[in-house]
Design a protein around this motif. Structure first.
Motif, PDB file in Angstrom:
ATOM      1  N   GLN A  30       0.937  -1.189   0.016  1.00  0.00           N
ATOM      2  CA  GLN A  30      -0.061   0.223  -0.074  1.00  0.00           C
ATOM      3  C   GLN A  30       0.964   1.496   0.073  1.00  0.00           C
ATOM      4  OE1 GLN A  30      -3.638   0.437  -0.013  1.00  0.00           O
ATOM      5  NE2 GLN A  30      -2.554   2.539  -0.811  1.00  0.00           N
ATOM      6  N   VAL A  31       0.638   2.192  -0.977  1.00  0.00           N
ATOM      7  CA  VAL A  31       1.327   3.341  -1.099  1.00  0.00           C
ATOM      8  C   VAL A  31       0.605   4.404  -0.958  1.00  0.00           C
ATOM      9  CG1 VAL A  31       2.836   4.641  -2.764  1.00  0.00           C
ATOM     10  CG2 VAL A  31       2.753   2.331  -2.906  1.00  0.00           C
ATOM     11  N   VAL A  32       0.672   5.454  -0.061  1.00  0.00           N
ATOM     12  CA  VAL A  32       0.084   6.323   0.313  1.00  0.00           C
ATOM     13  C   VAL A  32       1.143   7.878  -0.105  1.00  0.00           C
ATOM     14  CG1 VAL A  32      -0.966   7.953   2.013  1.00  0.00           C
ATOM     15  CG2 VAL A  32      -1.225   5.337   1.994  1.00  0.00           C
ATOM     16  N   VAL A  33       0.405   8.695  -0.804  1.00  0.00           N
ATOM     17  CA  VAL A  33       1.077  10.106  -1.186  1.00  0.00           C
ATOM     18  C   VAL A  33       0.371  10.946  -0.353  1.00  0.00           C
ATOM     19  CG1 VAL A  33       1.848  11.343  -3.044  1.00  0.00           C
ATOM     20  CG2 VAL A  33       1.436   9.268  -3.725  1.00  0.00           C
ATOM     21  N   VAL A  34       0.989  11.799   0.283  1.00  0.00           N
ATOM     22  CA  VAL A  34       0.499  12.717   1.110  1.00  0.00           C
ATOM     23  C   VAL A  34       0.997  14.345   0.690  1.00  0.00           C
ATOM     24  CG1 VAL A  34      -0.204  11.490   3.106  1.00  0.00           C
ATOM     25  CG2 VAL A  34       2.210  12.357   3.095  1.00  0.00           C
ATOM     26  N   GLU A  35       0.213  15.152   0.012  1.00  0.00           N
ATOM     27  CA  GLU A  35       0.493  16.285  -0.212  1.00  0.00           C
ATOM     28  C   GLU A  35      -0.118  17.517   0.369  1.00  0.00           C
ATOM     29  OE1 GLU A  35       2.254  17.743  -3.103  1.00  0.00           O
ATOM     30  OE2 GLU A  35       1.319  19.559  -2.504  1.00  0.00           O
ATOM     31  N   GLN A  36       0.654  18.360   0.438  1.00  0.00           N
ATOM     32  CA  GLN A  36       0.123  19.763   1.037  1.00  0.00           C
ATOM     33  C   GLN A  36      -0.846  20.555   0.530  1.00  0.00           C
ATOM     34  OE1 GLN A  36       3.115  22.419   2.348  1.00  0.00           O
ATOM     35  NE2 GLN A  36       3.785  22.994   0.179  1.00  0.00           N
ATOM     36  N   THR A  37      -0.649  20.651  -0.980  1.00  0.00           N
ATOM     37  CA  THR A  37      -1.882  21.255  -1.665  1.00  0.00           C
ATOM     38  C   THR A  37      -2.448  20.540  -2.591  1.00  0.00           C
ATOM     39  OG1 THR A  37      -0.051  22.109  -2.945  1.00  0.00           O
ATOM     40  CG2 THR A  37      -0.493  23.685  -1.229  1.00  0.00           C
ATOM     41  N   ALA A  38      -1.780  20.516  -4.034  1.00  0.00           N
ATOM     42  CA  ALA A  38      -2.525  19.975  -5.023  1.00  0.00           C
ATOM     43  C   ALA A  38      -1.542  19.327  -5.866  1.00  0.00           C
ATOM     44  CB  ALA A  38      -3.589  20.830  -5.846  1.00  0.00           C
ATOM     45  N   LEU A  39      -1.943  18.370  -6.685  1.00  0.00           N
ATOM     46  CA  LEU A  39      -0.958  17.762  -7.574  1.00  0.00           C
ATOM     47  C   LEU A  39      -0.504  18.488  -8.511  1.00  0.00           C
ATOM     48  CD1 LEU A  39      -0.549  14.594  -8.698  1.00  0.00           C
ATOM     49  CD2 LEU A  39      -2.308  15.118 -10.601  1.00  0.00           C
ATOM     50  N   ALA A  40       0.848  18.375  -8.605  1.00  0.00           N
ATOM     51  CA  ALA A  40       1.757  19.313  -9.429  1.00  0.00           C
ATOM     52  C   ALA A  40       1.637  20.900  -9.342  1.00  0.00           C
ATOM     53  CB  ALA A  40       1.235  19.143 -11.262  1.00  0.00           C
ATOM     54  N   ALA A  41       1.536  21.133  -7.994  1.00  0.00           N
ATOM     55  CA  ALA A  41       1.215  22.661  -7.495  1.00  0.00           C
ATOM     56  C   ALA A  41       2.431  23.264  -7.284  1.00  0.00           C
ATOM     57  CB  ALA A  41       0.402  22.876  -6.401  1.00  0.00           C
ATOM     58  N   ALA A  42       3.640  22.593  -7.416  1.00  0.00           N
ATOM     59  CA  ALA A  42       4.804  23.473  -7.265  1.00  0.00           C
ATOM     60  C   ALA A  42       5.737  23.598  -8.468  1.00  0.00           C
ATOM     61  CB  ALA A  42       5.633  22.931  -5.909  1.00  0.00           C
ATOM     62  N   ALA A  43       6.870  23.147  -8.288  1.00  0.00           N
ATOM     63  CA  ALA A  43       7.807  23.131  -9.602  1.00  0.00           C
ATOM     64  C   ALA A  43       7.166  22.512 -10.748  1.00  0.00           C
ATOM     65  CB  ALA A  43       9.463  22.643  -9.199  1.00  0.00           C
ATOM     66  N   THR A  44       6.542  21.537 -10.723  1.00  0.00           N
ATOM     67  CA  THR A  44       6.124  20.731 -11.948  1.00  0.00           C
ATOM     68  C   THR A  44       5.149  21.615 -12.601  1.00  0.00           C
ATOM     69  OG1 THR A  44       6.470  18.671 -10.403  1.00  0.00           O
ATOM     70  CG2 THR A  44       4.766  18.589 -12.304  1.00  0.00           C
ATOM     71  N   GLY A  45       4.364  22.478 -11.750  1.00  0.00           N
ATOM     72  CA  GLY A  45       3.413  23.062 -12.517  1.00  0.00           C
ATOM     73  C   GLY A  45       3.761  23.938 -13.080  1.00  0.00           C
ATOM     74  N   GLN A  46       5.020  24.519 -12.871  1.00  0.00           N
ATOM     75  CA  GLN A  46       5.770  25.865 -13.502  1.00  0.00           C
ATOM     76  C   GLN A  46       6.558  25.608 -14.601  1.00  0.00           C
ATOM     77  OE1 GLN A  46       4.490  28.936 -12.405  1.00  0.00           O
ATOM     78  NE2 GLN A  46       3.627  27.788 -10.407  1.00  0.00           N
ATOM     79  N   SER A  47       6.852  24.265 -14.628  1.00  0.00           N
ATOM     80  CA  SER A  47       7.919  23.799 -15.433  1.00  0.00           C
ATOM     81  C   SER A  47       7.641  24.041 -16.969  1.00  0.00           C
ATOM     82  CB  SER A  47       8.224  22.173 -15.250  1.00  0.00           C
ATOM     83  OG  SER A  47       8.934  21.667 -16.217  1.00  0.00           O
ATOM     84  N   SER A  48       8.802  24.163 -17.843  1.00  0.00           N
ATOM     85  CA  SER A  48       8.707  24.613 -19.217  1.00  0.00           C
ATOM     86  C   SER A  48       8.515  23.190 -19.915  1.00  0.00           C
ATOM     87  CB  SER A  48       9.983  25.261 -19.737  1.00  0.00           C
ATOM     88  OG  SER A  48      10.296  26.260 -18.893  1.00  0.00           O
ATOM     89  N   GLY A  49       8.720  22.112 -19.461  1.00  0.00           N
ATOM     90  CA  GLY A  49       8.360  21.070 -20.068  1.00  0.00           C
ATOM     91  C   GLY A  49       9.642  20.488 -21.011  1.00  0.00           C
TER      92      GLY A  49
END
Ligand SMILES: Cc1cc2nc3c(=O)[nH]c(=O)nc-3n(C[C@H](O)[C@H](O)[C@H](O)COP(=O)(O)OP(=O)(O)OC[C@H]3O[C@@H](n4cnc5c(N)ncnc54)[C@H](O)[C@@H]3O)c2cc1C
Length: 394
Positions: A30-49
């Protein structure tokens, strides 16, 4: 006592989501992911990709190539849309860096990476508007390009959920719980607890703050990265991502004809020591970015600035990630991707799975180079053929 899991992942950026999916795929429990805000809300969401394999460190070039293959085949293989556009990646260096550049391309080609050296005038066919006279040498990766970081994190999230990964959003981990020298779980802001024998911290720029109370120094700092969007004022058509190692600027053409322009000059970094990452762009950044752009594309005199934003790179002293065990048993780190982690994300989950399988040893030299202890050992991960001004991000 709190809720039980086999593995807790702290942070639902693209790395946390990739790791959770890879562990579920390999039946780690069982894997549990705990996130303080939302999915991809920090560097990932700002990334140029941007996707490229142009690295000076062989293991990173190889990982980027494996990542690229995943992005290319994600739709066919997993049925997920990650927004991959194989528009190509064009990179150019000046005379001072020519020798290092040629060595790096030879190294990449020896790894079967599709990249070709080009003389600057040949590159004009790919980017006709580009002024190339100050480039000494260029290279083109036909399969490089871009993918969408938020879609990619969403793909890992959805695939992980289908395999039983649980996500909890909306409150931070405030404390890593330990007993003696082993981790036993995490405490959340509301005082609730998740208990597990394995905790993987993929909390980006917040990672050091979670390790500090354990007396473990994780050298990651937040470095502001500013980006601007422009309308070039002319129809540029479909063009490759360009990386200008002379002026230290990069750009990706969007489907609507605009361009996202970023800075790859890290000689005078703006560190963000407290609080959230700043959001907008400074006049100074915009002015300098436009000057560089006008030099590179003189025909774009009618270009319009459409707006800009900032994100924060999660930077280590050698601009390379920390992946692997910490001094505390059961406690692992996958953070500090230093502004170039997105393209590696499909490989990080499987790498972490191999590391967990190996216990407190590293399963291969490839993952060993990312160990936390390299900083106190003064054994930094550096490019053999570094570029003068571009530093270690390549
Ligand atoms: C402006 C910019 C442009 C970039 N461009 C590129 C690019 O073109 N190509 C490329 O390959 N890479 C690029 N990168 C780098 C890449 O985006 C990052 O390396 C990558 O997204 C890092 O992912 P991550 O999951 O480690 O971190 P993050 O995305 O920052 O995720 C960490 C997560 O942890 C959560 N968290 C933090 N503290 C806690 C806590 N206490 N409890 C619970 N959750 C917590 C955060 O909310 C966050 O969601 C760029 C980065 C930036 C900022």
């Amino acid at each position: 006592m709190g809720q039980l899991a086999d593995i807790i992942v702290v942070g639902a950026g693209v790395m946390g989501a990739s790791i959770a999916h890879a562990l579920a795929e390999r039946q780690f429990g069982q894997v549990v992911v705990v996130e303080q805000t939302a999915l991809a809300a920090a560097a990932t969401g700002q990334s140029s990709g941007v996707l490229r394999c142009h690295y000076g460190i062989p293991v990173l070039a190889k990982m980027a190539n494996q990542g690229l293959s995943w992005f290319k085949h994600a739709k066919a293989q997993y049925g997920v849309d990650v927004g991959y556009r194989g528009i190509g990646y064009l990179v150019g260096a000046g005379p001072d860096d020519e020798e290092a550049f040629r060595s790096n391309i030879a190294m990449q080609q020896a790894l079967n990476i599709r990249t070709n050296l080009m003389l600057p005038h040949e590159a004009k066919e790919l980017w006709p508007d580009m002024e190339v006279s100050d480039f000494a040498i260029m290279a083109y990766e036909p399969e490089g390009g871009v993918a969408d970081p938020t879609l990619t994190a969403t793909a890992f999230y959805e695939m992980g959920k289908q395999l039983g990964v649980r996500y909890q959003f909306g409150q931070p981990v405030t404390q890593l719980l330990t007993q003696g020298d082993r981790v036993i779980g995490v405490e959340m802001a509301d005082g609730s607890r998740w208990m597990a024998n394995v905790v993987i911290v993929a909390a980006g720029t917040n990672t050091p703050g979670l390790f500090d109370p354990l007396g473990i120094e994780v050298p990651i700092r937040a470095q502001r990265a500013q980006l601007m969007l422009i309308n070039p004022g002319v129809n540029v058509g479909k063009r490759p991502v360009f990386s200008d190692l002379v002026q230290l600027q990069y750009g990706r053409s969007e489907v609507n004809g605009t361009l996202l322009i970023g800075n790859s000059d890290h000689r005078d970094p703006e560190w963000v020591s407290k609080g959230p990452c700043p959001q907008g762009v400074t006049d100074d950044f915009v002015q300098r970015a436009i000057e560089r752009l006008m030099h590179r594309f003189p025909r774009w005199e009618g270009a319009q600035f459409l707006g800009g934003y900032s994100g924060c790179y999660e930077v280590t002293p050698d601009y390379n990630p920390i992946i692997g065990p910490s001094p505390n048993s059961g406690l692992y780190i996958a953070a500090g991707f230093s502004g170039h982690g997105f393209k590696l994300s499909p490989v990080i989950g499987p790498m972490m799975a191999e590391i967990l399988n190996a216990g407190n040893r590293y399963p291969s030299l490839e993952s060993y180079v990312f160990r936390l202890s390299r900083f106190e050992e003064h054994d930094l991960l550096k490019s053999q053929y570094a570029y003068g001004k571009a530093g270690q991000m390549r």
